[in-house]
Design an enzyme around this catalytic site. Structure first.
Site, PDB file in Angstrom:
ATOM      1  N   HIS A 131       0.863  -1.190   0.000  1.00  0.00           N
ATOM      2  CA  HIS A 131       0.000   0.000   0.000  1.00  0.00           C
ATOM      3  C   HIS A 131       0.891   1.228   0.000  1.00  0.00           C
ATOM      4  O   HIS A 131       1.694   1.395   0.919  1.00  0.00           O
ATOM      5  CB  HIS A 131      -0.882   0.012   1.251  1.00  0.00           C
ATOM      6  CG  HIS A 131      -1.958  -1.024   1.229  1.00  0.00           C
ATOM      7  ND1 HIS A 131      -3.065  -0.924   0.424  1.00  0.00           N
ATOM      8  CD2 HIS A 131      -2.095  -2.188   1.909  1.00  0.00           C
ATOM      9  CE1 HIS A 131      -3.851  -1.974   0.617  1.00  0.00           C
ATOM     10  NE2 HIS A 131      -3.274  -2.769   1.509  1.00  0.00           N
ATOM     11  N   GLY A 394      29.524 -15.744 -43.385  1.00  0.00           N
ATOM     12  CA  GLY A 394      30.932 -15.374 -43.311  1.00  0.00           C
ATOM     13  C   GLY A 394      31.747 -16.631 -43.133  1.00  0.00           C
ATOM     14  O   GLY A 394      31.198 -17.733 -43.078  1.00  0.00           O
ATOM     15  N   SER A 395      33.053 -16.448 -43.066  1.00  0.00           N
ATOM     16  CA  SER A 395      33.848 -17.627 -42.759  1.00  0.00           C
ATOM     17  C   SER A 395      34.996 -17.188 -41.882  1.00  0.00           C
ATOM     18  O   SER A 395      35.406 -16.032 -41.885  1.00  0.00           O
ATOM     19  CB  SER A 395      34.346 -18.294 -44.028  1.00  0.00           C
ATOM     20  OG  SER A 395      35.208 -17.415 -44.689  1.00  0.00           O
ATOM     21  N   PHE A 398      37.392 -21.537 -38.234  1.00  0.00           N
ATOM     22  CA  PHE A 398      36.948 -22.931 -38.213  1.00  0.00           C
ATOM     23  C   PHE A 398      36.176 -23.368 -39.449  1.00  0.00           C
ATOM     24  O   PHE A 398      35.801 -24.522 -39.560  1.00  0.00           O
ATOM     25  CB  PHE A 398      36.033 -23.163 -37.010  1.00  0.00           C
ATOM     26  CG  PHE A 398      36.684 -22.865 -35.713  1.00  0.00           C
ATOM     27  CD1 PHE A 398      37.658 -23.709 -35.216  1.00  0.00           C
ATOM     28  CD2 PHE A 398      36.329 -21.745 -34.990  1.00  0.00           C
ATOM     29  CE1 PHE A 398      38.269 -23.439 -34.007  1.00  0.00           C
ATOM     30  CE2 PHE A 398      36.933 -21.474 -33.787  1.00  0.00           C
ATOM     31  CZ  PHE A 398      37.907 -22.315 -33.294  1.00  0.00           C
ATOM     32  N   VAL A 400      33.021 -22.336 -42.509  1.00  0.00           N
ATOM     33  CA  VAL A 400      31.976 -21.440 -42.996  1.00  0.00           C
ATOM     34  C   VAL A 400      30.843 -21.322 -41.968  1.00  0.00           C
ATOM     35  O   VAL A 400      30.512 -22.284 -41.280  1.00  0.00           O
ATOM     36  CB  VAL A 400      31.417 -22.002 -44.331  1.00  0.00           C
ATOM     37  CG1 VAL A 400      30.212 -21.220 -44.801  1.00  0.00           C
ATOM     38  CG2 VAL A 400      32.515 -22.010 -45.371  1.00  0.00           C
ATOM     39  N   ASP A 508      39.861 -15.364 -26.166  1.00  0.00           N
ATOM     40  CA  ASP A 508      40.043 -14.744 -27.475  1.00  0.00           C
ATOM     41  C   ASP A 508      39.036 -13.605 -27.644  1.00  0.00           C
ATOM     42  O   ASP A 508      38.351 -13.502 -28.665  1.00  0.00           O
ATOM     43  CB  ASP A 508      39.859 -15.801 -28.576  1.00  0.00           C
ATOM     44  CG  ASP A 508      40.366 -15.301 -29.932  1.00  0.00           C
ATOM     45  OD1 ASP A 508      40.963 -14.205 -29.978  1.00  0.00           O
ATOM     46  OD2 ASP A 508      40.146 -16.001 -30.939  1.00  0.00           O
TER      47      ASP A 508
HETATM   48  P1  ADP Z   1      35.413 -18.404 -36.618  1.00  0.00           P
HETATM   49  O1  ADP Z   1      35.092 -18.464 -35.161  1.00  0.00           O
HETATM   50  O2  ADP Z   1      35.440 -19.686 -37.323  1.00  0.00           O
HETATM   51  O3  ADP Z   1      36.616 -17.557 -36.861  1.00  0.00           O
HETATM   52  P2  ADP Z   1      33.441 -16.485 -36.800  1.00  0.00           P
HETATM   53  O4  ADP Z   1      32.706 -16.829 -35.564  1.00  0.00           O
HETATM   54  O5  ADP Z   1      34.364 -15.318 -36.720  1.00  0.00           O
HETATM   55  O6  ADP Z   1      34.218 -17.690 -37.316  1.00  0.00           O
HETATM   56  O7  ADP Z   1      32.398 -16.259 -37.957  1.00  0.00           O
HETATM   57  C1  ADP Z   1      32.747 -15.734 -39.198  1.00  0.00           C
HETATM   58  C2  ADP Z   1      31.739 -14.704 -39.634  1.00  0.00           C
HETATM   59  O8  ADP Z   1      30.439 -15.278 -39.702  1.00  0.00           O
HETATM   60  C3  ADP Z   1      31.592 -13.566 -38.631  1.00  0.00           C
HETATM   61  O9  ADP Z   1      32.510 -12.545 -38.854  1.00  0.00           O
HETATM   62  C4  ADP Z   1      30.163 -13.112 -38.850  1.00  0.00           C
HETATM   63  O10 ADP Z   1      30.096 -12.203 -39.904  1.00  0.00           O
HETATM   64  C5  ADP Z   1      29.454 -14.384 -39.243  1.00  0.00           C
HETATM   65  N1  ADP Z   1      28.785 -14.972 -38.047  1.00  0.00           N
HETATM   66  C6  ADP Z   1      29.317 -15.844 -37.174  1.00  0.00           C
HETATM   67  N2  ADP Z   1      28.436 -16.179 -36.221  1.00  0.00           N
HETATM   68  C7  ADP Z   1      27.295 -15.520 -36.502  1.00  0.00           C
HETATM   69  C8  ADP Z   1      25.997 -15.432 -35.878  1.00  0.00           C
HETATM   70  N3  ADP Z   1      25.725 -16.098 -34.770  1.00  0.00           N
HETATM   71  N4  ADP Z   1      25.078 -14.648 -36.436  1.00  0.00           N
HETATM   72  C9  ADP Z   1      25.369 -13.940 -37.559  1.00  0.00           C
HETATM   73  N5  ADP Z   1      26.548 -13.962 -38.171  1.00  0.00           N
HETATM   74  C10 ADP Z   1      27.519 -14.740 -37.671  1.00  0.00           C
END
Ligand code: ADP
Length: 648
Positions: A131, A394-395, A398, A400, A508
């Site tokens: 209250h 992206g790649s 590790f 793609v 990292d």
């Molecule tokens: P790694 O860990 O293999 O180096 P990343 O995690 O850096 O790869 O991923 C590479 C790219 O993919 C990133 O820079 C981003 O642009 C895209 N990416 C990664 N994870 C995601 C996510 N969860 N959502 C959207 N884009 C992502």
């Protein structure tokens, strides 16, 4: 002095008599208040030698700490002059009492309320209703109810959510729930041991309200309908609770999609966006681009609220108004229009601009729905058949990364791990733990597809991709918006403080390993992954892929990782943010960087970066790890810099 006797706060205030004896008239007396970890004690005078204790409240028994309304004309004996009342409700020997105290200034009142709340934040007996005004002997003067024992006519403020370590608090409550799970009948099994448990022989079943819709996917899960109520049957698992709906159906739901009814406060309103920052609220409202569109958010001053309102007159911009409280505890935006609660105030200004730049019209479309810890309860192995793979995002190191849809509806990101790049079995074990890490500023790990090769890591999808690219792409607009840059740093810091609390080291941390989602949310990704990388070039500090520029001396010299090495990396990340994505140390070669760091040379202050912000970066780069602050402390410091530099 024992820790529990340590004085947390003291000061002179006026106390209203508790009126334990009904027939004596109410009186007000000046008292010297002292707050310790266990008691709120009041003495007749400040002088330690002469003073006499006049009473004390055991903080463990406190269920309510709120402002109070004691209108001048309702109590004859109330002292003259302006004062700021607040109330502390507690239950002693089965009897409810409310101590009303008059603080001399509004600031004192706010500080006292927060000091007492902090000391009571783990209390099990906290109530969701109170209250606002007093009982005058016949009725409650706020709601006019003539039943003294009614639970209250107002929702309590959502202060539990604001308490500094809200996660710790949640963990604590979860830990206590684990030791005494609530059973369908509402009783606790086992023998209660602590004093606390003995006291609460009858435990009410917990009722929660859905904040979002949720569609049950796996058998055993239950769908949620926004605003509907559910009874909690088992909350012993942190992220997935078993609940019963109104029709009697039982199943698991994600615990972060619901809120305890008694603690709901403003969360039930679409216009309330919690602790969204000023900058993010601005970009959200500008994106909507509708006259009168508004949100209410927690102000950077704890316990206060701010209304952010979009108007096109005379040009499109967002105005921010503090929601103030007068001495009666009523809320107002302009002193002429005061209301008993914030929802009432919002309603008032929906119909009357009352001095605002526009009438309040709509709030932005649906709040973004949070990620769940895993895609269903106890699920971390994902069937690849249920994943539809879409475009490449992206790649990286590790392999793609592709966007995906899980069971045709949930957006996910799928990292397809290049074979031979990581020790997979160890990682898969770890993934079970990682799905349980859940925080608004961490990219949620949903699970893995580990039965086939390559293995897939499935995470929350973040539409704007990596923070590093985002900074570079939006340099033009970001460089002049230091507030937004600081806000991004604070978000990363919050995610890291969560990892730190869970003794989890990232290893990292860098802008490339953070991702940006809608409403400018920033989340930390790839935490802990570095431990499973097989590539020597990445793991050894002499390797060409080792993140040397983010590494402190003890990592360069002895590969000694800790939360303090994460702090160093965080300082470099702040530098990346404030340079809008420049490469630290420019083109210097790794060996030259190592030499500089060993000599104690640090990165220069980015152009336009506030001195206060650069001072924080420098603290992260102390050569001695122990001298670096923790993320918890850093977070506080950044928030206070943001408060000092920007008008909230
Ligand atoms: P790694 O860990 O293999 O180096 P990343 O995690 O850096 O790869 O991923 C590479 C790219 O993919 C990133 O820079 C981003 O642009 C895209 N990416 C990664 N994870 C995601 C996510 N969860 N959502 C959207 N884009 C992502």
């Amino acid at each position: 002095m024992k820790m529990e006797e340590e004085i947390l706060k003291h000061g002179l205030m006026i106390k209203r008599s508790l009126n334990k004896k009904i027939y004596t008239p109410i009186n007000y007396r000046q008292r010297w208040f002292t707050l310790t970890r266990k008691f709120l004690i009041y003495y007749d005078t400040e002088n330690e030698e002469k003073r006499k204790e006049r009473g004390r409240i055991e903080l463990e028994l406190v269920h309510t700490v709120e402002v109070a309304i004691i209108a001048g004309n309702t109590e004859e004996n109330r002292p003259q002059g302006i004062s700021y009342p607040f109330q502390i409700g507690y239950q002693e020997s089965g009897q409810d009492y409310i101590l009303y105290v008059l603080a001399p200034t509004e600031k004192d009142r706010t500080e006292w309320i927060w000091a007492v709340r902090l000391a009571c934040r783990f209390n099990k007996c906290l109530r969701g209703r109170y209250h606002p005004a007093i009982w005058n002997g016949k009725k409650w003067t706020c709601c006019k109810s003539s039943t003294r024992s009614t639970l209250g006519c107002e929702n309590s403020s959502t202060w539990i959510a604001f308490v500094e370590e809200s996660e710790t608090n949640k963990e604590n409550r979860i830990a206590s729930a684990q030791s005494s799970p609530i059973m369908p009948g509402g009783t606790t099994p086992g023998t209660p041991s602590s004093k606390q448990k003995e006291k609460s022989s009858v435990i009410r079943s917990k009722v929660v309200v859905a904040l979002y819709n949720y569609k049950a996917i796996e058998p055993g899960d239950l769908s949620l309908e926004k605003n509907a109520e559910y009874e909690v049957i088992d909350d012993s698992q942190e992220h997935w609770w078993k609940v019963r709906d109104a029709q009697g159906n039982i199943g698991f739901i994600p615990s972060n999609y619901v809120k305890e009814k008694e603690l709901l406060g403003l969360q039930q309103y679409d216009w309330y966006v919690n602790d969204m920052s000023r900058q993010r609220s601005e970009s959200l409202l500008k994106q909507e681009d509708k006259e009168g569109c508004f949100v209410v958010r927690n102000s950077s001053t704890k316990g206060l609220y701010t209304l952010s309102l979009y108007t096109k007159n005379p040009h499109p911009h967002v105005k921010h108004y503090h929601i103030k409280q007068n001495s009666k505890g009523e809320y107002y935006l302009s002193e002429k229009h005061c209301c008993a609660s914030i929802p009432d105030l919002i309603n008032y200004h929906r119909h009357n601009s009352g001095g605002l730049a526009s009438r309040l019209k709509a709030s932005p479309c649906d709040r973004s729905v949070p990620a769940t810890a895993g895609l269903s309860h106890d699920k971390w192995e994902i069937d690849p058949q249920e994943l539809m793979l879409l475009e490449e995002l992206g790649s990286g190191q590790f392999g793609v990364v592709r966007r995906g849809k899980w069971r045709g509806s949930i957006d996910v990101a799928v990292k397809m791990m290049k074979e031979g790049t990581m020790s997979e079995d160890d990682f898969i074990e770890e993934a079970k733990v990682m799905t349980k890490l859940q925080h608004t500023n961490l990219v949620q790990l949903y699970g893995v597809c580990s039965k086939n090769r390559p293995i897939f890591i499935v995470t929350e999808y973040m539409r704007h991709g990596s923070l590093l690219n985002y900074l570079r792409r939006h340099e033009q607009s970001l460089v002049s918006n230091q507030g937004l840059l600081l806000d991004m740093c604070i978000q990363v810091c919050k995610g890291m403080a969560y990892l730190e609390r869970h003794n989890y080291i990232h290893r990292d941390l860098a802008a490339r390993n953070c991702l940006v989602g809608s409403e400018n949310t920033v989340k930390v990704a790839d935490f802990g992954l570095a431990r499973y990388v097989l590539d020597d070039q990445y793991t050894s500090s002499g390797g060409s892929k080792f993140p040397i520029k983010w590494a402190p001396p003890e990592v360069l010299n002895y590969t000694r990782f800790s939360s303090k090495s994460d702090i160093w990396a965080y300082g470099v990340l702040m530098w990346e943010v404030f340079t809008c994505g420049k490469m630290p140390y420019g083109r210097l070669k790794n060996a030259e960087v190592v030499e500089r760091v060993q000599k104690g040379l640090i990165l220069e202050r980015p152009k336009n970066c506030y001195k206060e912000v650069y001072d924080i970066m420098r603290k992260c780069w102390s050569p001695v790890p122990e001298n670096r602050p923790s993320f918890r402390v850093l977070k506080e410091q950044l928030i206070s810099v943001a408060q000092g530099l920007l008008v909230d």
